[in-house]
Design a protein around this motif. Structure first.
Motif, short mmCIF file in Angstrom:
data_model
loop_
_atom_site.label_atom_id
_atom_site.label_comp_id
_atom_site.label_asym_id
_atom_site.label_seq_id
_atom_site.Cartn_x
_atom_site.Cartn_y
_atom_site.Cartn_z
N GLY A 1 31.94 80.41 13.02
CA GLY A 1 32.37 81.24 14.15
C GLY A 1 32.52 80.51 15.49
N PHE A 2 32.48 79.17 15.47
CA PHE A 2 32.65 78.44 16.72
C PHE A 2 34.11 78.15 17.01
CE2 PHE A 2 28.29 77.17 15.52
CZ PHE A 2 27.63 77.42 16.71
N LYS A 3 34.41 77.91 18.28
CA LYS A 3 35.71 77.34 18.63
C LYS A 3 35.62 75.84 18.34
CE LYS A 3 36.54 78.03 22.82
NZ LYS A 3 36.53 78.45 24.21
N THR A 4 36.77 75.21 18.09
CA THR A 4 36.72 73.78 17.76
C THR A 4 37.71 72.99 18.61
OG1 THR A 4 38.35 74.06 16.00
CG2 THR A 4 36.04 74.19 15.35
N ALA A 5 37.37 71.73 18.87
CA ALA A 5 38.28 70.84 19.60
C ALA A 5 38.24 69.47 18.96
CB ALA A 5 37.86 70.75 21.06
N VAL A 6 39.41 68.84 18.92
CA VAL A 6 39.48 67.49 18.37
C VAL A 6 40.07 66.55 19.43
CG1 VAL A 6 41.74 67.83 17.20
CG2 VAL A 6 40.16 66.12 16.35
N VAL A 7 39.43 65.40 19.59
CA VAL A 7 39.97 64.37 20.48
C VAL A 7 40.70 63.39 19.57
CG1 VAL A 7 39.45 62.57 22.17
CG2 VAL A 7 38.04 64.66 22.07
N ARG B 1 47.80 70.34 10.03
CA ARG B 1 48.15 70.84 8.70
C ARG B 1 47.02 71.65 8.08
NH1 ARG B 1 52.64 67.95 6.34
NH2 ARG B 1 53.92 67.52 8.14
N TYR B 2 45.77 71.21 8.34
CA TYR B 2 44.63 71.95 7.77
C TYR B 2 44.10 73.01 8.73
CZ TYR B 2 44.62 68.58 3.96
OH TYR B 2 44.98 67.82 2.88
N LYS B 3 44.72 73.08 9.91
CA LYS B 3 44.41 74.16 10.87
C LYS B 3 42.92 74.26 11.19
CE LYS B 3 48.32 76.88 9.07
NZ LYS B 3 48.84 75.90 8.13
N VAL B 4 42.32 73.11 11.50
CA VAL B 4 40.87 73.14 11.75
C VAL B 4 40.53 73.09 13.24
CG1 VAL B 4 40.15 72.17 9.52
CG2 VAL B 4 40.73 70.62 11.41
N ALA B 5 41.55 72.76 14.08
CA ALA B 5 41.22 72.60 15.50
C ALA B 5 41.88 73.68 16.34
CB ALA B 5 41.69 71.22 15.98
N ASP B 6 41.10 74.28 17.26
CA ASP B 6 41.69 75.23 18.20
C ASP B 6 42.29 74.50 19.39
OD1 ASP B 6 40.83 77.48 16.71
OD2 ASP B 6 38.81 77.18 17.50
N GLU B 7 41.64 73.42 19.80
CA GLU B 7 42.11 72.67 20.96
C GLU B 7 42.32 71.21 20.58
OE1 GLU B 7 42.68 73.95 23.93
OE2 GLU B 7 41.77 75.94 23.63
N ILE C 1 48.13 64.97 12.88
CA ILE C 1 48.74 65.72 11.77
C ILE C 1 47.74 66.40 10.82
CG2 ILE C 1 50.26 65.45 9.73
CD1 ILE C 1 51.80 63.48 11.75
N PRO C 2 46.72 65.68 10.33
CA PRO C 2 45.82 66.36 9.39
C PRO C 2 45.17 67.61 9.98
CG PRO C 2 45.28 64.02 9.53
CD PRO C 2 46.35 64.28 10.54
N TYR C 3 44.86 67.57 11.27
CA TYR C 3 44.14 68.70 11.90
C TYR C 3 45.07 69.89 12.08
CZ TYR C 3 41.70 64.48 12.14
OH TYR C 3 41.16 63.31 11.74
#
Ligand code: ADP
Length: 363
Positions: free
Chosen positions: A42-48, A59-65, A55-57
């Motif tokens: 249930g957390f929001k997620t961010a990737v740097v 395609r797999y829809k894991v990052a909100d930001e 692309i992987p993030y």
């Protein structure tokens, strides 16, 4: 000891809206299940992420930001840190985060609240500290040779830094050691400065188990969540060639990690598995306060007399946890659901928020 001031980290954390925490990490290594697991909790997620590596993030829809940077090492830049703090981010460290951000920066200049023990990252990165922690814990390790002149049986020769096994070799005499050093230099797999730093240890003949543990500070419990075995080039390719041809093709074995497979261990070995995990946690509590906190990994060989010998450890999520993004046999036993290491981290943070213990998990 890190110079990042704990009081300052705690005051940043204090200002965070605990109902709106973002789990953030660098886009590489084990970030897929770190982010996926965080979303499941249930957390929001961010990737740097370095430009072009997102692309992987997506395609797999894991990052909100997405915080897109020119190079991964920019994660320590002030603007990036400000963006992360503005999102109430907790950073989850992993092997690539440590490699790109750099230990000095993490210890002295990185003011984003981080999950785990900031100080222990140096202990796994520097071979002497790593060895001290493992020796103090009393777990069985390969014998270490101080000098190449003492080589009296098969040894494994390693070099400093995380290089994915590149330049490592096996030798069984001082002459063979010298010959192979020359050959590695010629290939530019090592440089002259590496030679005095060669780490020589007993070659342990056995099968590889990399054991992924999670130490829950909240429950004061060591969980064993999964195991993998390494797929290494070209050693795993070489053994597919008949023994009589192996000498003729003129290839030296190398141990460059290219992938991982999930494994389970003989059930009768599990008491040993728990024993070494518990021992490491106990030693870490004494040597690197407050000790292990969250994921760690012991990389082992199991010999034919069923002894588990540990040749390396990670004090954060290890790459092999990617083998159980949808849970492992062991994480299923413990949780009855498809628990990845990433989700286990997020669950710990979520529980700590509920019981107001977040400060104990953050460094
Ligand atoms: P790195 O962390 O740089 O990748 P490791 O210490 O994990 O290097 O070693 C790479 C590989 O070499 C291991 O996965 C394992 O296959 C093999 N290895 C390492 N140490 C030993 C040892 N003492 N005996 C036998 N094989 C070893």
């Amino acid at each position: 000891m890190s110079k990042v001031n704990r009081e300052e980290i705690l005051s940043i954390l204090d200002k965070y809206d605990k109902e709106d925490i973002t789990i953030a990490t660098l886009g590489s290594h084990t970030s897929l299940h770190i982010l996926n697991g965080a979303k499941k909790e249930g957390f929001k997620t961010a990737v740097v992420c370095e430009k072009g590596r997102e692309i992987p993030y997506q395609r797999y829809k894991v990052a909100d930001e997405y915080i897109i940077v020119d190079k991964f090492s920019d994660i320590v830049n002030e603007e990036v840190q400000d963006q992360l703090k503005a999102m109430n981010s907790i950073i989850i460290p992993h092997g690539s985060f440590v490699a790109y951000a750099g230990l000095d920066k993490i210890e002295n200049d990185f003011y984003v609240p981080m999950f785990g023990n900031r100080d222990i990252l140096r202990w796994e990165a520097e071979r002497d500290l790593e060895r001290k922690l493992m020796l103090d814990s009393g777990i069985r390790m390969p014998y270490k040779y101080e000098n190449a002149d003492e080589i009296d049986r098969a040894v494994m020769v390693k070099f400093p830094g995380a290089r994915g096994g590149k330049g490592y070799f096996v030798a069984s005499s001082t002459e063979e050691f010298n010959q192979k050093i020359q050959s590695m230099l010629e290939r530019n797999w090592i440089v002259e400065e590496d030679v005095p730093q060669a780490h020589i240890e007993e070659y342990v003949s056995g099968t590889n188990f990399c054991i992924h543990y999670f130490y829950s500070v909240i429950n004061d419990e060591v969980e064993m969540l999964g195991m993998d075995s390494r797929f290494e080039s070209n050693i795993d390719g070489l053994v597919r060639i008949p023994a009589k041809d192996q000498l003729d093709i003129g290839l030296d074995p190398s141990y460059v990690i290219t992938g991982n497979h999930p494994v389970v261990i003989r059930e009768s070995l599990l008491p040993q598995v728990f024993d070494i995990g518990d021992k490491l946690v106990d030693a870490a509590k004494k040597l690197v306060k407050p000790g292990m906190n969250g994921p760690f990994c012991l990389q082992t060989m199991c010999t034919d007399n069923l002894e588990i010998v540990t040749f390396e450890m990670s004090a954060r999520t290890d790459g092999g946890t990617n083998t159980f993004m949808n849970g492992s046999a062991y994480s299923y036993l413990l949780f009855g659901e498809e628990m990845s290491m990433g989700q286990r981290i997020a669950r710990e943070i979520k529980n700590a928020i509920k019981t107001d213990q977040l400060e104990d998990l953050i460094t």
